[in-house]
Design a protein around this motif. Sequence first.
Motif, PDB file in Angstrom:
ATOM      1  N   ASP A 191       0.853  -1.188   0.000  1.00 48.97           N
ATOM      2  CA  ASP A 191       0.000   0.000   0.000  1.00 48.97           C
ATOM      3  C   ASP A 191       0.889   1.239   0.000  1.00 48.97           C
ATOM      4  O   ASP A 191       1.379   1.669   1.048  1.00 48.97           O
ATOM      5  N   ALA A 192       1.136   1.820  -1.178  1.00 47.67           N
ATOM      6  CA  ALA A 192       2.041   2.953  -1.295  1.00 47.67           C
ATOM      7  C   ALA A 192       1.526   4.161  -0.532  1.00 47.67           C
ATOM      8  O   ALA A 192       2.301   4.917   0.065  1.00 47.67           O
ATOM      9  N   GLY A 193       0.210   4.369  -0.530  1.00 47.75           N
ATOM     10  CA  GLY A 193      -0.357   5.511   0.187  1.00 47.75           C
ATOM     11  C   GLY A 193      -0.090   5.431   1.680  1.00 47.75           C
ATOM     12  O   GLY A 193       0.312   6.415   2.313  1.00 47.75           O
ATOM     13  N   ALA A 194      -0.297   4.238   2.247  1.00 50.06           N
ATOM     14  CA  ALA A 194      -0.055   4.068   3.681  1.00 50.06           C
ATOM     15  C   ALA A 194       1.417   4.259   4.003  1.00 50.06           C
ATOM     16  O   ALA A 194       1.774   4.875   5.018  1.00 50.06           O
ATOM     17  N   PHE A 195       2.290   3.767   3.117  1.00 47.78           N
ATOM     18  CA  PHE A 195       3.720   3.911   3.377  1.00 47.78           C
ATOM     19  C   PHE A 195       4.161   5.369   3.341  1.00 47.78           C
ATOM     20  O   PHE A 195       4.863   5.839   4.234  1.00 47.78           O
TER      21      PHE A 195
ATOM     22  N   LEU B 157       5.853  10.475   6.039  1.00 46.10           N
ATOM     23  CA  LEU B 157       5.680  11.896   6.337  1.00 46.10           C
ATOM     24  C   LEU B 157       5.465  12.119   7.827  1.00 46.10           C
ATOM     25  O   LEU B 157       5.992  13.074   8.411  1.00 46.10           O
ATOM     26  N   ALA B 158       4.709  11.241   8.451  1.00 48.28           N
ATOM     27  CA  ALA B 158       4.504  11.368   9.896  1.00 48.28           C
ATOM     28  C   ALA B 158       5.826  11.195  10.635  1.00 48.28           C
ATOM     29  O   ALA B 158       6.102  11.907  11.615  1.00 48.28           O
TER      30      ALA B 158
ATOM     31  N   MET C 233       9.325   0.148   5.030  1.00 45.01           N
ATOM     32  CA  MET C 233       9.256  -0.408   3.674  1.00 45.01           C
ATOM     33  C   MET C 233       9.288  -1.930   3.714  1.00 45.01           C
ATOM     34  O   MET C 233       8.539  -2.599   2.996  1.00 45.01           O
ATOM     35  N   SER C 234      10.166  -2.457   4.541  1.00 46.62           N
ATOM     36  CA  SER C 234      10.318  -3.911   4.627  1.00 46.62           C
ATOM     37  C   SER C 234       9.042  -4.560   5.132  1.00 46.62           C
ATOM     38  O   SER C 234       8.619  -5.603   4.636  1.00 46.62           O
ATOM     39  N   CYS C 235       8.421  -3.935   6.123  1.00 44.38           N
ATOM     40  CA  CYS C 235       7.184  -4.485   6.685  1.00 44.38           C
ATOM     41  C   CYS C 235       6.077  -4.486   5.639  1.00 44.38           C
ATOM     42  O   CYS C 235       5.318  -5.444   5.526  1.00 44.38           O
ATOM     43  N   LYS C 236       6.009  -3.400   4.868  1.00 48.08           N
ATOM     44  CA  LYS C 236       4.960  -3.317   3.842  1.00 48.08           C
ATOM     45  C   LYS C 236       5.180  -4.340   2.729  1.00 48.08           C
ATOM     46  O   LYS C 236       4.228  -4.884   2.173  1.00 48.08           O
TER      47      LYS C 236
END
Length: 633
Positions: A546-550, A555-556, A578-581
């Motif tokens: 999910d690129a949006g969630a990443f 940003l957060a 990134m690894s988790c996603k």
Amino acid sequence: MPIRVLPPELINQIAAGEVVERPASVVKELVENSLDAGARRILVEVEGGGAELVRVTDDGGGIPPEELPLAVAAHATSKVATSDDLAAIHTFGFRGEALASIASVSRFRMVSCRPGADAGAEIEVEGGALRGPRPAPARPGTTIEVRTLFFNVPARRKFLKSDAAETARVTETIEAVALAHPHVSFELRSNGRRLLDLAATDEPAKRTLDVLGKELEPELLEFEERFPELGGLVVRGFAGRPSVARPTARAIRIHLNGRPIADRTVLHAVREAYRGLVDPARTPTVALILELDPHEVDVNVHPQKSEVRFRAQSAIHSAVRRSIERALRAANLVPHFVPDAFKALPPEPAGPRAPLFGSGLPASRDPSGAGLGGGYGFGHEPRYEPGYEPGHELRHAPRHDSARDADFSAFAALASAAFASAAPDAAGTRAASDAAASTLRDEFPYIQLLNGFLVTEDADGVVIVDQHALHERAMFAMFMERLGRGALESQRLLVPLVLERPAREVEILAEIEPLLERLGIAARPFGPRSVAVDAVPTLLQSRNADAGAFVGDLLAKAVEHGSLLSLEAALHEIVDMMSCKAAVKAGDALGDAEIRDLLRMRETVERATACPHGRPTSIRIPRGELERRFGRS
């Protein structure tokens, strides 16, 4: 109010505010003076947590009677003489402030005797008034008594903690100093009761265990590395296995040239060495001893001398991190797991056994249709494949060993049929025969359970692997390797992905643009509270992450740190995400080839025993424990 010169006693009280924070500060200064005097035995006695009495007795070189008044004079010292001496400090004390500051806020007495002298001498100081020196009976060495600390500064005295809390601080202070000086004996008594008795030893490991706890002996990894190019730097000590990480930062003990320090550079290096091996909320247990040419470090930074500045800060950071990493890499860090049921289970009586999985589980069937063994919790008497001898143990022979493979094949035929119904493939079904065949691997025999765990073996026992955690570690290693060669490959999106984000996250986009480019991300403001993502890393996209969630999480994280441009630790956190996603998830059904590749990663990927967040990727049930529970040992 006119400008005036402050009286000496007020100057000393002001200095005491920096040097003397609590009784433990007094103990630290006096013990370090004893070490500078060459003491081999140091006795510390306290009463009322040290607020009523601190007495330090040593067998050091002593002070001549005529120099005793100078010892408590401000800015008087025997340890430095010129500004050049400050560039290479070899002693613990050098400011000439400690004794003067302590004497200004206490009822102070010092007795000292030089070796070979006929008698000693003493002085007393109270409220800035000096009495003595005068002759006094004394053994070679020095004894300093500090009574009613802060008696003339009641505002400071009322901020002291309970007697127990202050005594605990004193204990920690002595342990910290003693850790780097095993050749010196230390004793601590509180209200007449002995709290510490650390005998002198030539074995640093013994002193470390005396301080950290003898129960840690099997959990500590000794290391020593030398870096002649860095001012003769020696990095040595003991690194605890991840399993003994603690909830507080006090688990890390750092010493430089025998001095306890709290340097942020070194502390960060220690934590980085354990990155991905321990939970970020916990602290590894480490006793670190650094030896360095005094010309390469400035200890004249803070009155308490706990902060230092290294001339080659980055190189020191790298040396410490690499030294601890090598020790961890050389160790087998797979945690051992003995189920509570194993620990508490009494010897089983003779006769039929109750099903292990409860009566509600349907009996699984072997190819002939018979039940697969009441002794294993599945039904009736066990049936075995041709050539399988009941009770024959699995051999831990080299891979492709025919005897080992035959044994494992027989075991796998039983186990895979039993678990076939619990291991559907990607389409939702998998025949029992396919499940059995999937366990008969030349390289990595395994059973897949619950579409999230792999059960395999090694020479030390049965290993249970979390497929998500292991793949996450492998993805992290791959991302970091690719980042080391340059920016990640990027894939542009046909339609930009628009995210609604807080205004601060939109504002920080320009600041972190270099980092985004390095990660293969193209993003731009798309309004006061919107971000448009035009490209994402190819590796991330290929995993259907999910690129949006990443990007939102990134940003957060950027706002949390304030800036990510020069913070390597933040880059690790982003790659963690990134690894988790990108990693396979618990519940994802994997094919045989994928499982074999994943198990191979346990041997080929660095730090494969833990995921980037510090969770274990696998646990081992020791072979010896299995043999014991099955009555074989």
